[in-house]
Scaffold this motif. Sequence first.
Motif, PDB file in Angstrom:
ATOM      1  N   ALA A   1     -90.260  -6.409  -4.511  1.00 21.79           N
ATOM      2  CA  ALA A   1     -90.682  -7.092  -5.368  1.00 21.79           C
ATOM      3  C   ALA A   1     -90.704  -6.461  -6.825  1.00 21.79           C
ATOM      4  O   ALA A   1     -90.263  -7.094  -7.815  1.00 21.79           O
ATOM      5  CB  ALA A   1     -91.898  -7.705  -5.263  1.00 21.79           C
ATOM      6  N   GLY A   2     -91.131  -5.125  -6.857  1.00 24.71           N
ATOM      7  CA  GLY A   2     -91.202  -4.346  -7.982  1.00 24.71           C
ATOM      8  C   GLY A   2     -89.857  -3.998  -8.487  1.00 24.71           C
ATOM      9  O   GLY A   2     -89.488  -3.928  -9.635  1.00 24.71           O
ATOM     10  N   VAL A   3     -88.786  -3.894  -7.541  1.00 25.02           N
ATOM     11  CA  VAL A   3     -87.320  -3.395  -7.862  1.00 25.02           C
ATOM     12  C   VAL A   3     -86.926  -4.595  -8.581  1.00 25.02           C
ATOM     13  O   VAL A   3     -86.132  -4.605  -9.357  1.00 25.02           O
ATOM     14  CB  VAL A   3     -86.652  -3.107  -6.608  1.00 25.02           C
ATOM     15  N   ALA A   4     -86.935  -5.933  -7.938  1.00 22.49           N
ATOM     16  CA  ALA A   4     -86.612  -7.310  -8.338  1.00 22.49           C
ATOM     17  C   ALA A   4     -87.196  -7.370  -9.935  1.00 22.49           C
ATOM     18  O   ALA A   4     -86.468  -7.874 -10.705  1.00 22.49           O
ATOM     19  CB  ALA A   4     -86.962  -8.459  -7.441  1.00 22.49           C
ATOM     20  N   GLY A   5     -88.239  -7.091 -10.295  1.00 19.47           N
ATOM     21  CA  GLY A   5     -88.876  -7.109 -11.622  1.00 19.47           C
ATOM     22  C   GLY A   5     -88.208  -6.228 -12.402  1.00 19.47           C
ATOM     23  O   GLY A   5     -87.734  -6.308 -13.481  1.00 19.47           O
ATOM     24  N   LEU A   6     -87.947  -4.897 -11.912  1.00 22.77           N
ATOM     25  CA  LEU A   6     -86.977  -3.944 -12.816  1.00 22.77           C
ATOM     26  C   LEU A   6     -85.586  -4.459 -12.915  1.00 22.77           C
ATOM     27  O   LEU A   6     -85.095  -4.361 -14.126  1.00 22.77           O
ATOM     28  CB  LEU A   6     -87.095  -2.625 -12.196  1.00 22.77           C
ATOM     29  N   VAL A   7     -84.957  -5.376 -12.199  1.00 25.59           N
ATOM     30  CA  VAL A   7     -83.625  -5.650 -12.547  1.00 25.59           C
ATOM     31  C   VAL A   7     -83.880  -6.835 -13.300  1.00 25.59           C
ATOM     32  O   VAL A   7     -82.904  -7.110 -14.205  1.00 25.59           O
ATOM     33  CB  VAL A   7     -83.046  -6.498 -11.056  1.00 25.59           C
ATOM     34  N   TRP A   8     -84.882  -7.488 -13.145  1.00 27.15           N
ATOM     35  CA  TRP A   8     -85.073  -8.661 -14.165  1.00 27.15           C
ATOM     36  C   TRP A   8     -85.174  -8.083 -15.644  1.00 27.15           C
ATOM     37  O   TRP A   8     -84.728  -8.468 -16.629  1.00 27.15           O
ATOM     38  CB  TRP A   8     -86.157  -9.447 -14.189  1.00 27.15           C
ATOM     39  N   CYS A   9     -85.934  -6.835 -15.724  1.00 28.96           N
ATOM     40  CA  CYS A   9     -85.902  -6.636 -17.043  1.00 28.96           C
ATOM     41  C   CYS A   9     -84.735  -5.957 -17.616  1.00 28.96           C
ATOM     42  O   CYS A   9     -84.450  -6.119 -18.868  1.00 28.96           O
ATOM     43  CB  CYS A   9     -86.789  -5.370 -17.055  1.00 28.96           C
ATOM     44  N   ILE A  10     -83.800  -5.252 -16.784  1.00 24.31           N
ATOM     45  CA  ILE A  10     -82.594  -4.938 -17.270  1.00 24.31           C
ATOM     46  C   ILE A  10     -81.759  -6.047 -17.809  1.00 24.31           C
ATOM     47  O   ILE A  10     -81.047  -5.969 -18.844  1.00 24.31           O
ATOM     48  CB  ILE A  10     -81.800  -4.111 -15.972  1.00 24.31           C
ATOM     49  N   LEU A  11     -81.664  -6.983 -16.954  1.00 26.05           N
ATOM     50  CA  LEU A  11     -80.924  -8.283 -17.490  1.00 26.05           C
ATOM     51  C   LEU A  11     -81.547  -8.884 -18.590  1.00 26.05           C
ATOM     52  O   LEU A  11     -80.591  -9.331 -19.489  1.00 26.05           O
ATOM     53  CB  LEU A  11     -80.845  -9.228 -16.380  1.00 26.05           C
ATOM     54  N   TYR A  12     -82.648  -8.979 -18.743  1.00 29.72           N
ATOM     55  CA  TYR A  12     -83.578  -9.552 -19.868  1.00 29.72           C
ATOM     56  C   TYR A  12     -83.202  -8.698 -21.053  1.00 29.72           C
ATOM     57  O   TYR A  12     -82.706  -9.336 -22.068  1.00 29.72           O
ATOM     58  CB  TYR A  12     -84.972  -9.361 -19.712  1.00 29.72           C
ATOM     59  N   VAL A  13     -83.097  -7.589 -21.188  1.00 28.64           N
ATOM     60  CA  VAL A  13     -82.928  -6.633 -22.282  1.00 28.64           C
ATOM     61  C   VAL A  13     -81.223  -6.654 -22.499  1.00 28.64           C
ATOM     62  O   VAL A  13     -80.798  -6.787 -23.763  1.00 28.64           O
ATOM     63  CB  VAL A  13     -83.126  -5.187 -22.194  1.00 28.64           C
ATOM     64  N   MET A  14     -80.522  -6.764 -21.652  1.00 32.48           N
ATOM     65  CA  MET A  14     -78.985  -6.925 -21.861  1.00 32.48           C
ATOM     66  C   MET A  14     -78.767  -7.918 -22.493  1.00 32.48           C
ATOM     67  O   MET A  14     -77.938  -8.198 -23.571  1.00 32.48           O
ATOM     68  CB  MET A  14     -78.166  -6.717 -20.378  1.00 32.48           C
ATOM     69  N   ARG A  15     -79.400  -9.021 -22.236  1.00 28.72           N
ATOM     70  CA  ARG A  15     -79.217 -10.364 -22.655  1.00 28.72           C
ATOM     71  C   ARG A  15     -79.644 -10.471 -24.130  1.00 28.72           C
ATOM     72  O   ARG A  15     -78.856 -11.159 -25.297  1.00 28.72           O
ATOM     73  CB  ARG A  15     -79.748 -11.667 -22.117  1.00 28.72           C
TER      74      ARG A  15
END
Length: 71
Positions: free
Chosen positions: A14-28
């Motif tokens: 779940a933590g790794v999924a949150g980190l992936v979400w952060c990366i995608l959010y900042v890229m957008r």
Amino acid sequence: MDMIVWAGAVLSLAGVAGLVWCILYVMRLRRKALDDATMRSRMQKAVLVNFAALAVSTLGLMMVVIGIFLS
């Protein structure tokens, strides 16, 4: 003790999924042409989610290690 290991693994994922979400959010966010104030306010949200995801992932890894030691 297997339950502690599996619960820790789920928390870590779940933590790794949150980190992936952060990366995608900042890229957008970077693709959009936003003014500085708007970008800062949205990046603050990403930073908070990033810290929370790191904390959850760390807690999960600690649970896995404790579960392995107690087995």
